[in-house]
Scaffold this motif. Structure first.
Motif, PDB file in Angstrom:
ATOM      1  N   ASP A  20      -7.252   7.430  -0.096  1.00  9.83           N
ATOM      2  CA  ASP A  20      -7.410   7.614   1.354  1.00  9.83           C
ATOM      3  C   ASP A  20      -8.768   7.100   1.827  1.00  9.83           C
ATOM      4  OD1 ASP A  20      -4.887   8.735   1.467  1.00  9.83           O
ATOM      5  OD2 ASP A  20      -5.615  10.807   1.603  1.00  9.83           O
ATOM      6  N   ASN A  21      -9.820   7.385   1.066  1.00 13.83           N
ATOM      7  CA  ASN A  21     -11.160   6.903   1.431  1.00 13.83           C
ATOM      8  C   ASN A  21     -11.206   5.380   1.434  1.00 13.83           C
ATOM      9  OD1 ASN A  21     -12.129   9.494   1.742  1.00 13.83           O
ATOM     10  ND2 ASN A  21     -13.028   9.579  -0.292  1.00 13.83           N
ATOM     11  N   TYR A  22     -10.586   4.764   0.433  1.00 16.97           N
ATOM     12  CA  TYR A  22     -10.549   3.302   0.387  1.00 16.97           C
ATOM     13  C   TYR A  22      -9.780   2.756   1.588  1.00 16.97           C
ATOM     14  CZ  TYR A  22      -9.019  -1.374  -0.568  1.00 16.97           C
ATOM     15  OH  TYR A  22      -8.737  -2.711  -0.429  1.00 16.97           O
ATOM     16  N   GLN A  23      -8.642   3.349   1.872  1.00 25.94           N
ATOM     17  CA  GLN A  23      -7.823   2.872   2.990  1.00 25.94           C
ATOM     18  C   GLN A  23      -8.610   2.961   4.301  1.00 25.94           C
ATOM     19  OE1 GLN A  23      -4.279   5.157   3.805  1.00 25.94           O
ATOM     20  NE2 GLN A  23      -3.287   3.425   4.787  1.00 25.94           N
ATOM     21  N   THR A  24      -9.331   4.047   4.507  1.00 23.33           N
ATOM     22  CA  THR A  24     -10.139   4.216   5.714  1.00 23.33           C
ATOM     23  C   THR A  24     -11.261   3.179   5.772  1.00 23.33           C
ATOM     24  OG1 THR A  24      -9.645   6.577   5.777  1.00 23.33           O
ATOM     25  CG2 THR A  24     -11.606   5.846   6.973  1.00 23.33           C
ATOM     26  N   TRP A  68       0.824  -1.195   0.000  1.00 18.81           N
ATOM     27  CA  TRP A  68       0.000   0.000   0.000  1.00 18.81           C
ATOM     28  C   TRP A  68       0.866   1.255   0.000  1.00 18.81           C
ATOM     29  CZ3 TRP A  68      -4.495   1.168  -1.630  1.00 18.81           C
ATOM     30  CH2 TRP A  68      -5.086   2.390  -1.287  1.00 18.81           C
ATOM     31  N   ALA A  69       1.973   1.238   0.743  1.00 16.76           N
ATOM     32  CA  ALA A  69       2.865   2.406   0.776  1.00 16.76           C
ATOM     33  C   ALA A  69       3.432   2.668  -0.616  1.00 16.76           C
ATOM     34  CB  ALA A  69       3.985   2.183   1.783  1.00 16.76           C
ATOM     35  N   ALA A  70       3.786   1.619  -1.320  1.00 17.63           N
ATOM     36  CA  ALA A  70       4.305   1.775  -2.688  1.00 17.63           C
ATOM     37  C   ALA A  70       3.216   2.338  -3.598  1.00 17.63           C
ATOM     38  CB  ALA A  70       4.815   0.445  -3.224  1.00 17.63           C
ATOM     39  N   TYR A  71       1.990   1.874  -3.425  1.00 22.03           N
ATOM     40  CA  TYR A  71       0.881   2.380  -4.232  1.00 22.03           C
ATOM     41  C   TYR A  71       0.678   3.872  -3.958  1.00 22.03           C
ATOM     42  CZ  TYR A  71      -3.757   3.166  -6.097  1.00 22.03           C
ATOM     43  OH  TYR A  71      -4.812   3.677  -6.793  1.00 22.03           O
ATOM     44  N   GLN A  72       0.690   4.260  -2.687  1.00 20.19           N
ATOM     45  CA  GLN A  72       0.452   5.651  -2.333  1.00 20.19           C
ATOM     46  C   GLN A  72       1.509   6.578  -2.936  1.00 20.19           C
ATOM     47  OE1 GLN A  72       0.013   5.185   1.973  1.00 20.19           O
ATOM     48  NE2 GLN A  72      -2.064   5.978   1.756  1.00 20.19           N
ATOM     49  N   PHE A  97     -13.416  -2.049   7.854  1.00 20.87           N
ATOM     50  CA  PHE A  97     -13.874  -3.409   7.543  1.00 20.87           C
ATOM     51  C   PHE A  97     -13.057  -4.440   8.312  1.00 20.87           C
ATOM     52  CE2 PHE A  97     -12.828  -7.086   4.765  1.00 20.87           C
ATOM     53  CZ  PHE A  97     -14.021  -7.773   4.895  1.00 20.87           C
ATOM     54  N   VAL A  98     -11.745  -4.268   8.303  1.00 20.41           N
ATOM     55  CA  VAL A  98     -10.883  -5.233   8.993  1.00 20.41           C
ATOM     56  C   VAL A  98     -11.078  -5.156  10.505  1.00 20.41           C
ATOM     57  CG1 VAL A  98      -8.469  -5.830   9.496  1.00 20.41           C
ATOM     58  CG2 VAL A  98      -9.171  -5.348   7.135  1.00 20.41           C
ATOM     59  N   LYS A  99     -11.000  -3.944  11.076  1.00 22.41           N
ATOM     60  CA  LYS A  99     -11.039  -3.795  12.534  1.00 22.41           C
ATOM     61  C   LYS A  99     -12.431  -4.060  13.114  1.00 22.41           C
ATOM     62  CE  LYS A  99     -10.044  -0.558  16.249  1.00 22.41           C
ATOM     63  NZ  LYS A  99      -9.670   0.805  16.607  1.00 22.41           N
ATOM     64  N   TYR A 143     -17.907  -4.284   4.302  1.00 20.53           N
ATOM     65  CA  TYR A 143     -17.334  -4.877   3.092  1.00 20.53           C
ATOM     66  C   TYR A 143     -17.897  -4.197   1.848  1.00 20.53           C
ATOM     67  CZ  TYR A 143     -16.346  -7.898  -0.789  1.00 20.53           C
ATOM     68  OH  TYR A 143     -15.938  -8.356  -2.015  1.00 20.53           O
ATOM     69  N   ALA A 144     -19.203  -3.991   1.824  1.00 15.88           N
ATOM     70  CA  ALA A 144     -19.834  -3.350   0.664  1.00 15.88           C
ATOM     71  C   ALA A 144     -19.255  -1.955   0.442  1.00 15.88           C
ATOM     72  CB  ALA A 144     -21.346  -3.293   0.849  1.00 15.88           C
ATOM     73  N   LYS A 145     -19.059  -1.217   1.520  1.00 18.26           N
ATOM     74  CA  LYS A 145     -18.494   0.135   1.396  1.00 18.26           C
ATOM     75  C   LYS A 145     -17.058   0.078   0.882  1.00 18.26           C
ATOM     76  CE  LYS A 145     -17.723   4.396   3.937  1.00 18.26           C
ATOM     77  NZ  LYS A 145     -17.881   5.100   5.208  1.00 18.26           N
ATOM     78  N   ALA A 146     -16.233  -0.787   1.469  1.00 14.35           N
ATOM     79  CA  ALA A 146     -14.833  -0.892   1.039  1.00 14.35           C
ATOM     80  C   ALA A 146     -14.749  -1.384  -0.402  1.00 14.35           C
ATOM     81  CB  ALA A 146     -14.053  -1.820   1.971  1.00 14.35           C
TER      82      ALA A 146
END
Length: 109
Positions: free
Chosen positions: A19-23, A2-6, A28-30, A60-63
């Motif tokens: 950033d919205n996807y990462q949030t 992800w850091a490389a993608y950013q 979703f994970v937590k 999940y649907a949101k992410a």
């Protein structure tokens, strides 16, 4: 990864989407995956099931929606880059053929 993608993000619109996807993915994970896993591991099966319905599935649907928006953005950018490369290639070919024709016309070739 992800850091490389950013690091490859080049404009503000792309950065906001990333950033919205990462949030959304972090939530979703937590709040979804890890919370449901913890409940299952502790034998709280009814709570785990409720977490799946109330948290995991909507998060999940949101992410996934944000991931799709990011993918669509990248696809549109790639298509524009392809069109630009094709235009540049066509211009280069036209220039080369013109120069060859001019060179042949004045007897250089």
């Amino acid at each position: 990864q992800w850091a490389a993608y950013q690091k490859a993000v080049k404009d503000d619109a792309h950065r906001r989407m990333a950033d919205n996807y990462q949030t959304a993915r972090a939530a979703f994970v937590k709040e979804g995956l890890l919370a449901a896993r913890t409940a299952m591991a502790e034998g709280r099966y009814a709570e785990a099931q409720q977490l799946v319905v109330d948290k995991l599935e909507p998060l999940y649907a949101k992410a996934a929606g944000m991931a799709d928006a990011l993918y669509q953005y990248q696809l549109a950018q790639a298509q524009e880059q392809l069109r630009a490369a094709e235009r540049d290639g066509a211009q280069s070919r036209t220039l080369i053929f013109g120069l060859l024709a001019a060179a042949a016309g004045i007897g250089i070739l």
